[in-house]
Design an enzyme around this catalytic site. Structure first.
Site, PDB file in Angstrom:
ATOM      1  N   ASN A  80     100.117  55.551  59.527  1.00  0.00           N
ATOM      2  CA  ASN A  80      98.689  55.833  59.687  1.00  0.00           C
ATOM      3  C   ASN A  80      98.178  55.338  61.058  1.00  0.00           C
ATOM      4  O   ASN A  80      98.972  55.018  61.930  1.00  0.00           O
ATOM      5  CB  ASN A  80      97.877  55.265  58.523  1.00  0.00           C
ATOM      6  CG  ASN A  80      96.752  56.198  58.113  1.00  0.00           C
ATOM      7  OD1 ASN A  80      95.986  56.657  58.953  1.00  0.00           O
ATOM      8  ND2 ASN A  80      96.676  56.495  56.837  1.00  0.00           N
ATOM      9  N   ARG A  81      96.864  55.307  61.212  1.00  0.00           N
ATOM     10  CA  ARG A  81      96.281  55.128  62.545  1.00  0.00           C
ATOM     11  C   ARG A  81      95.909  53.687  62.850  1.00  0.00           C
ATOM     12  O   ARG A  81      95.453  52.959  61.969  1.00  0.00           O
ATOM     13  CB  ARG A  81      95.034  56.005  62.677  1.00  0.00           C
ATOM     14  CG  ARG A  81      95.366  57.488  62.654  1.00  0.00           C
ATOM     15  CD  ARG A  81      94.119  58.345  62.597  1.00  0.00           C
ATOM     16  NE  ARG A  81      94.456  59.765  62.653  1.00  0.00           N
ATOM     17  CZ  ARG A  81      94.820  60.498  61.602  1.00  0.00           C
ATOM     18  NH1 ARG A  81      94.890  59.950  60.401  1.00  0.00           N
ATOM     19  NH2 ARG A  81      95.125  61.773  61.756  1.00  0.00           N
ATOM     20  N   HIS A 106     101.552  56.562  63.045  1.00  0.00           N
ATOM     21  CA  HIS A 106     102.894  56.689  62.468  1.00  0.00           C
ATOM     22  C   HIS A 106     104.014  56.086  63.319  1.00  0.00           C
ATOM     23  O   HIS A 106     105.097  56.665  63.447  1.00  0.00           O
ATOM     24  CB  HIS A 106     103.187  58.165  62.175  1.00  0.00           C
ATOM     25  CG  HIS A 106     102.329  58.762  61.088  1.00  0.00           C
ATOM     26  ND1 HIS A 106     101.645  58.005  60.173  1.00  0.00           N
ATOM     27  CD2 HIS A 106     102.039  60.059  60.773  1.00  0.00           C
ATOM     28  CE1 HIS A 106     100.979  58.802  59.337  1.00  0.00           C
ATOM     29  NE2 HIS A 106     101.189  60.047  59.685  1.00  0.00           N
ATOM     30  N   HIS A 175     106.519  60.137  53.746  1.00  0.00           N
ATOM     31  CA  HIS A 175     105.580  61.206  54.098  1.00  0.00           C
ATOM     32  C   HIS A 175     106.035  62.569  53.553  1.00  0.00           C
ATOM     33  O   HIS A 175     105.910  63.590  54.231  1.00  0.00           O
ATOM     34  CB  HIS A 175     105.434  61.249  55.617  1.00  0.00           C
ATOM     35  CG  HIS A 175     104.128  61.774  56.107  1.00  0.00           C
ATOM     36  ND1 HIS A 175     103.723  63.069  55.919  1.00  0.00           N
ATOM     37  CD2 HIS A 175     103.123  61.165  56.770  1.00  0.00           C
ATOM     38  CE1 HIS A 175     102.537  63.236  56.471  1.00  0.00           C
ATOM     39  NE2 HIS A 175     102.141  62.096  56.988  1.00  0.00           N
ATOM     40  N   SER A 176     106.541  62.603  52.319  1.00  0.00           N
ATOM     41  CA  SER A 176     106.951  63.883  51.728  1.00  0.00           C
ATOM     42  C   SER A 176     105.742  64.774  51.478  1.00  0.00           C
ATOM     43  O   SER A 176     104.696  64.309  51.017  1.00  0.00           O
ATOM     44  CB  SER A 176     107.689  63.652  50.411  1.00  0.00           C
ATOM     45  OG  SER A 176     108.971  63.125  50.676  1.00  0.00           O
ATOM     46  N   TYR A 177     105.915  66.057  51.785  1.00  0.00           N
ATOM     47  CA  TYR A 177     104.911  67.079  51.473  1.00  0.00           C
ATOM     48  C   TYR A 177     105.387  67.797  50.219  1.00  0.00           C
ATOM     49  O   TYR A 177     106.464  68.396  50.213  1.00  0.00           O
ATOM     50  CB  TYR A 177     104.819  68.107  52.599  1.00  0.00           C
ATOM     51  CG  TYR A 177     104.159  67.647  53.884  1.00  0.00           C
ATOM     52  CD1 TYR A 177     104.774  66.699  54.704  1.00  0.00           C
ATOM     53  CD2 TYR A 177     102.955  68.200  54.299  1.00  0.00           C
ATOM     54  CE1 TYR A 177     104.183  66.310  55.896  1.00  0.00           C
ATOM     55  CE2 TYR A 177     102.363  67.804  55.502  1.00  0.00           C
ATOM     56  CZ  TYR A 177     102.981  66.862  56.288  1.00  0.00           C
ATOM     57  OH  TYR A 177     102.396  66.480  57.469  1.00  0.00           O
ATOM     58  N   ASP A 242      92.063  63.828  53.669  1.00  0.00           N
ATOM     59  CA  ASP A 242      92.933  63.089  54.586  1.00  0.00           C
ATOM     60  C   ASP A 242      92.356  61.679  54.656  1.00  0.00           C
ATOM     61  O   ASP A 242      91.894  61.224  55.693  1.00  0.00           O
ATOM     62  CB  ASP A 242      92.944  63.762  55.970  1.00  0.00           C
ATOM     63  CG  ASP A 242      94.037  63.200  56.867  1.00  0.00           C
ATOM     64  OD1 ASP A 242      94.815  62.352  56.382  1.00  0.00           O
ATOM     65  OD2 ASP A 242      94.108  63.608  58.036  1.00  0.00           O
ATOM     66  N   GLN A 278      97.084  57.251  51.007  1.00  0.00           N
ATOM     67  CA  GLN A 278      96.496  58.296  51.832  1.00  0.00           C
ATOM     68  C   GLN A 278      96.772  59.615  51.123  1.00  0.00           C
ATOM     69  O   GLN A 278      97.931  60.012  50.961  1.00  0.00           O
ATOM     70  CB  GLN A 278      97.137  58.302  53.237  1.00  0.00           C
ATOM     71  CG  GLN A 278      96.534  59.308  54.211  1.00  0.00           C
ATOM     72  CD  GLN A 278      95.289  58.780  54.927  1.00  0.00           C
ATOM     73  OE1 GLN A 278      94.954  57.603  54.834  1.00  0.00           O
ATOM     74  NE2 GLN A 278      94.612  59.656  55.659  1.00  0.00           N
ATOM     75  N   GLU A 306     100.720  59.270  50.230  1.00  0.00           N
ATOM     76  CA  GLU A 306     101.353  58.228  51.034  1.00  0.00           C
ATOM     77  C   GLU A 306     100.832  56.865  50.594  1.00  0.00           C
ATOM     78  O   GLU A 306      99.779  56.431  51.037  1.00  0.00           O
ATOM     79  CB  GLU A 306     101.044  58.454  52.511  1.00  0.00           C
ATOM     80  CG  GLU A 306     101.389  59.834  53.022  1.00  0.00           C
ATOM     81  CD  GLU A 306     100.582  60.184  54.273  1.00  0.00           C
ATOM     82  OE1 GLU A 306     100.554  59.381  55.222  1.00  0.00           O
ATOM     83  OE2 GLU A 306      99.954  61.244  54.296  1.00  0.00           O
TER      84      GLU A 306
HETATM   85  C1  BGC Z   1      97.665  61.752  58.388  1.00  0.00           C
HETATM   86  C2  BGC Z   1      97.208  63.100  58.884  1.00  0.00           C
HETATM   87  C3  BGC Z   1      98.250  63.639  59.807  1.00  0.00           C
HETATM   88  C4  BGC Z   1      99.581  63.710  59.076  1.00  0.00           C
HETATM   89  C5  BGC Z   1     100.698  64.178  59.961  1.00  0.00           C
HETATM   90  C6  BGC Z   1      98.964  61.931  57.674  1.00  0.00           C
HETATM   91  O1  BGC Z   1      99.428  60.693  57.249  1.00  0.00           O
HETATM   92  O2  BGC Z   1      96.709  61.145  57.555  1.00  0.00           O
HETATM   93  O3  BGC Z   1      95.971  62.999  59.559  1.00  0.00           O
HETATM   94  O4  BGC Z   1      97.896  64.918  60.282  1.00  0.00           O
HETATM   95  O5  BGC Z   1      99.904  62.460  58.583  1.00  0.00           O
HETATM   96  O6  BGC Z   1     100.771  63.410  61.096  1.00  0.00           O
END
Ligand code: BGC
Length: 342
Positions: A80-81, A106, A175-177, A242, A278, A306
Site C-alpha cells: 500500500n501507500r 507496494h 495481491h491476488s485478483y 479501493d 484493502q 488484501e
Molecule cells: C491499490 C490500488 C492499486 C493496486 C495495484 C492496490 O493495493 O490499493 O490503488 O491500483 O493495488 O497497484
C-alpha cells in the site's frame, strides 16, 4: 492430504530458473511460483461440479516479469501507500522511490513481487524465503522474510514471518485478483460482499488516508450486511472500492470478509490476524493485458482482499504500529476458505 509437486516455469533474463508449485487438495488446486511468490492459479468447482480458475494472471513467466498490477504477488517491504515516500524513525528521515502519483506504493521500484524466492516444500504446502538487503528500495535494515502457503481441504493458509536488523516499517500481503465466476469473466457485479468492519479510512485524492477513522454507518462502506456489487458499482453510486477497512486489533484469528457468487454457488471466506483489509475492485484494470488463455481483464473484472496494516500507518500516530524492531518477529496469517453453497 494435499499433494505437493513442482515443475520448471521458465527462466529470468539473467538465467535463474523459476519453479512453479502445484498444491492439490480434494477441492482446491493452487499454483504458486518462486518469482514474486506469486499465486498464478487457483481452481475450485462450482455447485454443479464444473471447475474454474478464479485467479487473474498470465500463461507465461514473461507476463509476470513485465509490468502488471501485482497479479497474485506477495507485496513488501511495505504494501500500500506511504505519503510522498517519506517517513522518519528515531529522528532519521528516509525517502523511498516515488512510484504512484506523489507516493510510494507496494515496496517501490523492485518490490518483493519481482524477487526470486527460495522454495522449500512443506507436507501440505510450500514455504518461500528471501532476504531484503539493508537500504534496498530505501528501507532500513536487512529483512529476512518467509511466506508459506499451506492447503488443507478447502482452506488456504498464508503465513508471513520476518525479522529485521534495524527498525523498519513492514506490511506484507498477497495481491491476488479473484473472480468467483472464473478469471476472464467481464465483471464482478453479481458478487455479494460483506466485510466485518465498523470503520473505514477515507482517503485524499492521491489515495492516502486523511487520518480520520470514519464510521461506515449510513455510507456505501457499510458492508456489515452483504451487498451485491451491482447495486453500488454497476449502478454508478460509486467508482468502486479501493479502501482500507478497519478490522479487529486483537491479532487473533478473526473473520473479516465473505464473498458469495450466487450463480456458481462459490463462497470465499477470509479470516486474518491483520488489523486491516484493502478491498479493491480492480478499478484500474483497463483490458489492455493479455491474460491466461487469451482472457482480457477490464475494469471491475476482479476483486482483491488484501489483508494488511492500514495504509501510511508509518506516518499516522493514531494507526496501528507499522514498525518491526530488531529482536521482534513479524508474524501474520490469513486464511482463505473456498466452498460452495447449494
Ligand atoms: C491499490 C490500488 C492499486 C493496486 C495495484 C492496490 O493495493 O490499493 O490503488 O491500483 O493495488 O497497484
Amino acid at each position: 492430504m494435499t499433494q505437493v509437486s513442482s515443475e520448471e516455469f521458465g527462466a529470468l533474463p539473467d538465467g535463474r530458473r523459476v519453479r512453479r508449485f502445484l498444491l492439490r487438495s480434494d477441492s482446491v488446486s493452487l499454483r504458486v511460483q518462486t518469482f514474486g511468490a506469486i499465486v498464478t492459479g487457483l481452481e475450485t468447482k462450482d455447485r454443479r461440479g464444473n471447475a474454474a480458475d478464479l485467479i487473474l494472471g498470465f500463461d507465461t513467466l514473461e507476463g509476470y516479469i513485465n509490468k502488471h498490477p501485482y497479479f497474485g504477488a506477495v507485496i513488501g517491504r511495505v504494501a500500500n501507500r506511504i505519503a510522498e515516500g517519506k517517513f522518519s524513525i528515531d529522528g532519521k528521515d528516509y525517502q523511498l522511490p516515488i512510484n504512484n502519483g506523489p507516493n510510494s506504493i507496494h515496496g517501490g521500484l523492485k518490490g518483493f513481487d519481482k524477487v526470486l524466492w527460495t522454495p522449500e516444500a512443506l507436507p501440505n504446502g510450500v514455504r518461500f524465503s528471501m532476504t531484503s538487503a539493508d537500504g534496498e528500495e530505501g528501507y532500513p535494515g536487512e529483512l529476512k522474510v518467509s511466506v508459506s502457503y499451506v492447503l488443507d481441504g478447502k482452506e488456504l493458509t498464508i503465513n508471513y514471518k520476518a525479522e529485521a536488523t534495524k527498525t523498519t516499517p513492514i506490511n506484507l500481503t498477497n495481491h491476488s485478483y479473484f473472480n468467483l465466476a472464473g478469471h476472464g469473466t467481464p465483471n464482478i457485479y453479481d458478487h455479494e460482499v460483506s466485510i466485518e468492519a465498523d470503520y473505514y479510512l477515507p482517503v485524499d485524492k492521491t489515495s492516502i488516508p486523511t487520518g480520520e477513522i470514519a464510521s461506515v454507518a449510513n455510507t456505501y462502506f457499510d458492508l456489515r450486511k452483504p451487498v451485491v456489487l451491482e447495486n453500488l458499482i454497476e449502478n454508478k453510486l460509486m467508482e468502486g472500492f479501493d479502501h482500507n477497512f478497519c478490522l479487529s486489533l486483537s491479532k487473533q484469528r478473526s473473520p473479516c470478509a465473505r464473498v458469495y457468487h450466487q450463480p456458481s454457488g462459490r463462497l470465499l471466506e477470509v479470516e486474518t490476524t491483520q488489523p486491516g483489509i484493502q478491498f479493491y475492485t480492480a478499478n484500474f484494470l483497463d483490458g489492455s493485458l493479455k491474460g491466461k488463455g487469451g482472457a482480457v481483464y477490464p475494469k471491475h473484472s476482479a476483486f482483491c482482499l488484501e489483508t494488511q496494516n492500514w495504509p501510511d500507518a508509518v506516518n499516522k500516530k493514531n494507526f496501528p504500529d507499522a514498525l518491526l524492531r530488531p529482536g521482534e518477529e513479524y508474524n501474520h496469517t490469513t486464511w482463505f476458505t473456498f466452498s460452495t453453497v447449494k
